[in-house]
Scaffold this motif. Structure first.
Motif, PDB file in Angstrom:
ATOM      1  N   GLN A 252      79.560 -19.504 -81.716  1.00 33.41           N
ATOM      2  CA  GLN A 252      78.590 -18.774 -82.541  1.00 33.41           C
ATOM      3  C   GLN A 252      78.434 -19.421 -83.909  1.00 33.41           C
ATOM      4  N   GLU A 253      79.565 -19.842 -84.529  1.00 33.46           N
ATOM      5  CA  GLU A 253      79.486 -20.526 -85.830  1.00 33.46           C
ATOM      6  C   GLU A 253      78.697 -21.832 -85.701  1.00 33.46           C
ATOM      7  N   GLU A 254      79.005 -22.623 -84.643  1.00 35.89           N
ATOM      8  CA  GLU A 254      78.269 -23.872 -84.445  1.00 35.89           C
ATOM      9  C   GLU A 254      76.788 -23.616 -84.197  1.00 35.89           C
ATOM     10  N   ASN A 255      76.490 -22.503 -83.518  1.00 33.79           N
ATOM     11  CA  ASN A 255      75.096 -22.150 -83.242  1.00 33.79           C
ATOM     12  C   ASN A 255      74.339 -21.886 -84.542  1.00 33.79           C
ATOM     13  N   HIS A 256      74.971 -21.143 -85.490  1.00 36.71           N
ATOM     14  CA  HIS A 256      74.321 -20.884 -86.793  1.00 36.71           C
ATOM     15  C   HIS A 256      74.081 -22.182 -87.553  1.00 36.71           C
TER      16      HIS A 256
END
Length: 606
Positions: A252-256
């Motif tokens: 999720q962090e990488e997606n943001h």
């Protein structure tokens, strides 16, 4: 009276003795009621009878010093046919006290009986008749049907437990003599049959209870193993769930981060694309104007080249026609020369014949001068010869006329050849002049083409640079599209991981419910085992009617015994069936306590 085959009588006697010894051994062992030792007389007699059966019809094998006739050869062959017999063969070879092959064979028989696999080993040996034929005659007991009957009788010895000490026993020097007194009937044996039947029934019940306990212990151990494996898998699933949650947070962090970077890249590429579009449109207009003039010049040069190449092709075709005509004239000249040579050869042959005739005439003339007496007799011969000479002279004149005609034809052909050569030389000179003129025109056109090619090359280089800029822009746009696709894939992976997490949580709940059910089943089995320890089987004579329908048992109404409550039902009353994962067919269940029912045979054996 028909004379009986002695080998058939021997086989029948040995079969009867084997039946008596096996039957006596089983009956005495059941009455004895415990494991048998090597000193037990019926057991010793059984080994003696088996030794005689295996020795029947054995071939005499020649050794280095003497003749050898032992049963160790075929028994040693079992090791190759039945892999489980390798352990027995190896232990027999390692025994220190055995020196003869007969002693090894006796030790092998004792170990096979202790393993309860003597029937299996000998059955494998009997099946391979082609291998047995190396050791036995065709009329031997092991090669006939009696051997198969004895192997079937040996299956009954599996109910006997034997504990034989082979290591310290002297098996090489034992004397195999059958004691027939053991098989004669007496009054005591007839009176003790009822006692033996009662002992057999008690032993059957004891064996059944032991087998049941063994099965229950195996089921309990398997359930314990399943519980342990389920607990281990549960811990592994919990660990994997924690790892999956951590991975989801990281994704999720990488997606943001990727979303923010994607927006920046999109803004930059849009500005860059607008600037490049304006430049490309201006360059395309200039390129179109220059391209029209170049195409016109190129078309004119191409048309002139086609005309010149067509002229050159026509000239080459004319040259090819002239060369083919020259080859044909040369071939005609060669054929004429061959004809002239052949005619000259015939003329030479005729001249030689003339010379020979002249020589003959001279000899005849000399003979006429020498012998005037023979002149009158040979005048006729001379006249004939003169006629022949006249004919030869006429043929010579004809040949000379033909030769003159051939020489005239040769002179005429040579004159025609010279004329054709002269015409060919004139034509070739004119063609060479035209060819030189065309080459000069070609050189001028090639120089013009080189200038146009250089000019075109510069234009193509400019075009290539413009194409490279356009391709760079396309690559950048493709990278943006790939980033979008990767972003979509990451979103799909995120959704999949969420689904997997939900499935794993549901599986954990199911495993917890199954574990609780299995623990409850184990407790029920333990309670049933405790209740069973106090139960005692009813005798077959006492259980004559069903507990529910109170009808008498028969072949159609078979007995089924409940292992929990001890009640006996018929197959019509025990209709309840329960599927088990360990068995392919469903099992019958008791109506009162829902335990598994066991079918009882008519001989009071479970």
């Amino acid at each position: 009276l028909a004379v009986k085959d002695p080998t058939a009588v021997e086989r029948a006697n040995l079969l009867n003795m084997a039946k008596l010894s096996i039957k006596g051994l089983i009956e005495s062992a059941l009455s004895f009621g415990r494991t048998l030792d090597s000193d037990y007389p019926p057991l010793q007699q059984f080994f003696v009878v088996m030794e005689h059966c295996l020795k029947h019809g054995l071939k005499v094998r020649k050794s280095f010093l003497s003749y050898n006739k032992t049963i160790w050869g075929p028994l040693e062959l079992v090791e190759k046919l039945y892999p489980e017999a390798e352990e027995i063969a190896a232990s027999v070879r390692d025994l220190p006290g055995l020196k003869t092959p007969l002693g090894r064979a006796r030790a092998w028989l004792r170990l096979a009986l202790m393993q309860k696999k003597m029937a299996d080993y000998l059955r494998c040996l009997i099946i391979q008749r082609d291998l047995l034929s190396e050791f036995y005659e065709y009329h031997a007991l092991m090669m006939e049907e009696e051997g198969a009957v004895i192997v079937g009788l040996l299956v009954g010895l599996n109910v006997i437990d034997a504990n034989l000490c082979v290591k310290g026993e002297d098996l090489d020097s034992q004397v195999g003599v059958i004691d027939f007194s053991m098989y004669l009937k007496s009054d005591d044996d007839i009176g003790g049959k009822e006692r033996n039947v009662q002992i057999a029934a008690i032993l059957d019940q004891k064996n059944y209870v032991e087998e049941l306990n063994r099965q229950l212990n195996s089921t309990v151990s398997s359930l314990h193993a399943r519980v342990d494996s389920l607990e281990k898998s549960n811990t592994k699933l919990i660990e994997e769930l924690a790892i999956a949650k951590n991975n989801i947070i990281k994704l999720q962090e990488e997606n943001h981060q990727l979303r923010s970077e994607n927006t920046l890249i999109l803004m930059k590429t849009q500005h860059h694309l607008e600037a490049t579009k304006v430049d490309v449109e201006a360059e395309l207009q200039t390129y179109k104007h220059s391209r029209q003039g170049l195409d016109e010049m190129y078309n004119e040069a191409r048309r002139q080249l086609r005309e010149e190449s067509q002229l050159r092709q026509d000239m080459e075709n004319e040259l090819v026609v002239q060369v083919s005509m020259k080859h044909e004239i040369e071939l005609a000249m060669k054929l004429l020369e061959k004809d002239i040579h052949e005619k000259q050869d015939t003329l030479i042959g005729l001249r030689q014949q003339l010379d020979e005739v002249k020589a003959i005439n001279m000899e005849m003339y000399q003979k006429l001068q020498v012998s005037e007496d023979a002149m009158k007799e040979k005048n006729e011969i001379i006249g004939r010869l003169e006629d022949k000479t006249n004919q030869i002279n006429a043929t010579m004149k004809q040949l000379e006329q033909r030769l003159q005609q051939a020489e005239k034809a040769q002179t005429e052909a040579e004159a025609e050849d010279e004329k054709l050569k002269q015409e060919y030389v004139n034509k070739s000179e004119s063609l060479q002049k035209e060819f030189s003129q065309k080459e000069k025109q070609l050189l001028q056109l090639e120089t013009d083409l080189k200038i146009e090619k250089e000019w075109r090359q510069t234009l193509e280089d400019d075009l290539q640079k413009e194409k490279e800029t356009v391709s760079h822009l396309r690559i950048e746009t493709q990278e943006i599209i790939n980033l979008k696709k990767e972003f979509l894939k990451l979103q799909e992976k995120n959704k999949q991981l969420k689904r997997v997490c939900q499935d794993q949580e549901a599986a954990l709940q199911e495993l917890a419910s199954k574990l609780s059910e299995s623990k409850l089943k184990i407790e029920d089995i333990k309670e049933a085992n405790k209740a069973l320890q106090g139960q005692v089987w009813l005798k077959d004579k006492e259980a004559t009617h069903c507990k529910l329908c109170e009808k008498e048992f028969s072949l159609s109404k078979r007995k089924h015994h409940c292992r929990n409550c001890g009640e006996i039902f018929c197959n019509a009353c025990s209709d309840n069936e329960l599927p088990l994962p360990s068995s392919p067919k469903p099992v019958r269940v008791c109506d009162s306590c829902h335990a598994i029912l066991i079918q009882r045979c008519s001989s009071n054996v479970p």
